[in-house]
Design a protein around this motif. Sequence first.
Motif, PDB file in Angstrom:
ATOM      1  N   MET A   1      53.435 -87.829  41.644  1.00 50.37           N
ATOM      2  CA  MET A   1      53.527 -89.269  41.815  1.00 50.37           C
ATOM      3  C   MET A   1      54.392 -89.901  40.736  1.00 50.37           C
ATOM      4  N   VAL A   2      54.939 -91.031  41.022  1.00 48.67           N
ATOM      5  CA  VAL A   2      55.985 -91.575  40.165  1.00 48.67           C
ATOM      6  C   VAL A   2      55.487 -92.548  39.097  1.00 48.67           C
ATOM      7  N   THR A   3      54.201 -92.866  39.095  1.00 46.35           N
ATOM      8  CA  THR A   3      53.723 -93.870  38.137  1.00 46.35           C
ATOM      9  C   THR A   3      53.997 -93.431  36.702  1.00 46.35           C
ATOM     10  N   ASN A   4      53.782 -94.371  35.763  1.00 42.43           N
ATOM     11  CA  ASN A   4      53.997 -94.129  34.343  1.00 42.43           C
ATOM     12  C   ASN A   4      55.440 -93.846  33.952  1.00 42.43           C
ATOM     13  N   LEU A   5      56.365 -94.448  34.654  1.00 41.57           N
ATOM     14  CA  LEU A   5      57.754 -94.378  34.200  1.00 41.57           C
ATOM     15  C   LEU A   5      57.858 -95.252  32.961  1.00 41.57           C
ATOM     16  N   PRO A   6      58.739 -94.901  32.020  1.00 37.82           N
ATOM     17  CA  PRO A   6      58.923 -95.790  30.870  1.00 37.82           C
ATOM     18  C   PRO A   6      59.470 -97.147  31.304  1.00 37.82           C
ATOM     19  N   ALA A   7      59.177 -98.157  30.508  1.00 39.77           N
ATOM     20  CA  ALA A   7      59.596 -99.527  30.861  1.00 39.77           C
ATOM     21  C   ALA A   7      61.104 -99.602  31.077  1.00 39.77           C
ATOM     22  N   GLU A   8      61.840 -98.828  30.305  1.00 36.77           N
ATOM     23  CA  GLU A   8      63.302 -98.855  30.409  1.00 36.77           C
ATOM     24  C   GLU A   8      63.754 -98.447  31.819  1.00 36.77           C
ATOM     25  N   ALA A   9      63.126 -97.381  32.338  1.00 33.97           N
ATOM     26  CA  ALA A   9      63.502 -96.899  33.676  1.00 33.97           C
ATOM     27  C   ALA A   9      63.116 -97.936  34.731  1.00 33.97           C
ATOM     28  N   LYS A  10      61.947 -98.538  34.551  1.00 32.87           N
ATOM     29  CA  LYS A  10      61.493 -99.546  35.516  1.00 32.87           C
ATOM     30  C   LYS A  10      62.445-100.740  35.531  1.00 32.87           C
ATOM     31  N   ALA A  11      62.875-101.150  34.364  1.00 29.89           N
ATOM     32  CA  ALA A  11      63.807-102.279  34.286  1.00 29.89           C
ATOM     33  C   ALA A  11      65.118-101.904  34.962  1.00 29.89           C
ATOM     34  N   LYS A  12      65.497-100.645  34.808  1.00 28.44           N
ATOM     35  CA  LYS A  12      66.763-100.213  35.421  1.00 28.44           C
ATOM     36  C   LYS A  12      66.648-100.180  36.943  1.00 28.44           C
ATOM     37  N   TRP A  13      65.433 -99.930  37.437  1.00 33.08           N
ATOM     38  CA  TRP A  13      65.274 -99.928  38.899  1.00 33.08           C
ATOM     39  C   TRP A  13      65.551-101.324  39.465  1.00 33.08           C
ATOM     40  N   LEU A  14      65.123-102.344  38.714  1.00 38.83           N
ATOM     41  CA  LEU A  14      65.362-103.716  39.164  1.00 38.83           C
ATOM     42  C   LEU A  14      66.871-103.962  39.305  1.00 38.83           C
ATOM     43  N   LYS A  15      67.630-103.369  38.395  1.00 36.40           N
ATOM     44  CA  LYS A  15      69.102-103.498  38.471  1.00 36.40           C
ATOM     45  C   LYS A  15      69.624-102.880  39.776  1.00 36.40           C
ATOM     46  N   VAL A  16      69.012-101.763  40.172  1.00 36.32           N
ATOM     47  CA  VAL A  16      69.428-101.117  41.429  1.00 36.32           C
ATOM     48  C   VAL A  16      69.161-102.075  42.587  1.00 36.32           C
ATOM     49  N   LEU A  17      67.951-102.673  42.556  1.00 38.57           N
ATOM     50  CA  LEU A  17      67.586-103.582  43.641  1.00 38.57           C
ATOM     51  C   LEU A  17      68.498-104.803  43.680  1.00 38.57           C
ATOM     52  N   GLU A  18      68.968-105.189  42.506  1.00 42.41           N
ATOM     53  CA  GLU A  18      69.752-106.415  42.447  1.00 42.41           C
ATOM     54  C   GLU A  18      71.250-106.200  42.602  1.00 42.41           C
ATOM     55  N   ALA A  19      71.663-104.932  42.645  1.00 43.22           N
ATOM     56  CA  ALA A  19      73.097-104.643  42.791  1.00 43.22           C
ATOM     57  C   ALA A  19      73.604-105.218  44.108  1.00 43.22           C
ATOM     58  N   ARG A  20      74.770-105.849  44.046  1.00 46.67           N
ATOM     59  CA  ARG A  20      75.265-106.488  45.262  1.00 46.67           C
ATOM     60  C   ARG A  20      76.290-105.663  46.020  1.00 46.67           C
TER      61      ARG A  20
END
Length: 387
Positions: A1-20
Amino acid sequence: MVTNLPAEAKAKWLKVLEARTLEEKIKALEEFLSAVPKHKGTENLREWATKRLAELRDELEERKRKATRRGVSFLVEKEGAAQVVLVGLPNSGKSLLVHKLTGARTRVSEVPFSTTFPQVGMLRYEDIYFQLVDTPPVLPGKGPYNTKVMGLCRNADLILLVLDATRDVVGDYLTLRKELESAGILLSRPRGRVEIERFKTGKVGIRVTMMGELVNATVEDVKKLLASYNIYNAHVKIMGSVSLDDVEHAIFGNVLYKPSVTVVNKIDLGGNAVVQELVSKAGVPGVVVGVSALTGEGLDKLGELIFRELEIIRVYTKSPHGGVSNKPLILKRGATVLDVARRVHEDFVKNFHYARIWGPSSKYPGEKVGLDHVLMDKDVVEIHLKD
Ligand SMILES: Nc1nc2c(ncn2[C@@H]2O[C@H](COP(=O)(O)OP(=O)(O)OP(=O)(O)O)[C@@H](O)[C@H]2O)c(=O)[nH]1
Ligand SMILES: [Mg+2]
């Protein structure tokens, strides 16, 4: 399971979601991947993200190719009532099936890997057509076309798995299912579904709508999980039974359910026993059918099976003074008059007065109904507007 990713990785995922743009998305996904620590717990996530990255890079290449009109394209535009992508190991008979079912001139040969790019044909079912897409073969693990074929599957409305009755049918089925799963494509309908709609502006907070239940988790847990990904404004819909893991999957958008039909081809050589074996041993979610592309046996059933597994209905519109359209609207099972009105024109929703229905969902011919009336296959709908 993917939980417990470091905060840095989680923040980077938001960048993926926000990429235009596609380029931005690729760059953001690369950065996300490099921020995900390598250990057993992140193995699936890394595998999925790596594949996703390969698909996106492919898509970029594809767009460039299209712009310069060089080489062959793996982008197949949808046509007809639904797009059905065939998937199978080399030589299972995909190309002959598409040829026999649609008349399309596909390349058929006993040499494996004879198909190297997608080829389409239209399969007629009553008054509608399904677009069948013949694809290059998939191999377990690292086939040369795996990424591209998975990209086609991601876009498909239904997946037609093609097995060869003369081989290890159960083993091959599990191989195909594993390939699909590691690309984030599930053939079994999940017990629950999560939809997350993010809002970029305004402060709406996290709104959770429960149309199902959370298993071993509370609404607070959902909010905390989203917050750990810096998601503070979103509407979350919980349908069916959903775990916190499912919510996290929805944040990644990495699981996609696709209906499927499994075809055991070459039963002129293998016999029907293998079909039974597949049903009893592999737990195939969709329908299984034995066919022979060579003799034509079983092929006449495919249109109906595809129609059924797609869970779609045909609805015919009629104007108050005119005849019934002969081209049906294709809607999801459970669709209502509102869905029809929306398809016709936004004004039809705004100015809706009532509708009359003929066909299976009507109590009597011409029954007067409202926007929430649930339609059935072969209904005729006549919408009346306010003056
Ligand atoms: N006996 C028999 N042979 C078949 C049947 N379907 C296909 N074949 C043969 O199997 C071989 C492979 O068929 P193709 O349709 O090219 O297979 P494919 O899955 O498209 O193969 P790739 O393009 O390599 O992935 C050909 O020699 C076909 O004539 C069938 O139902 N029965
Ligand atoms: Mg082929």
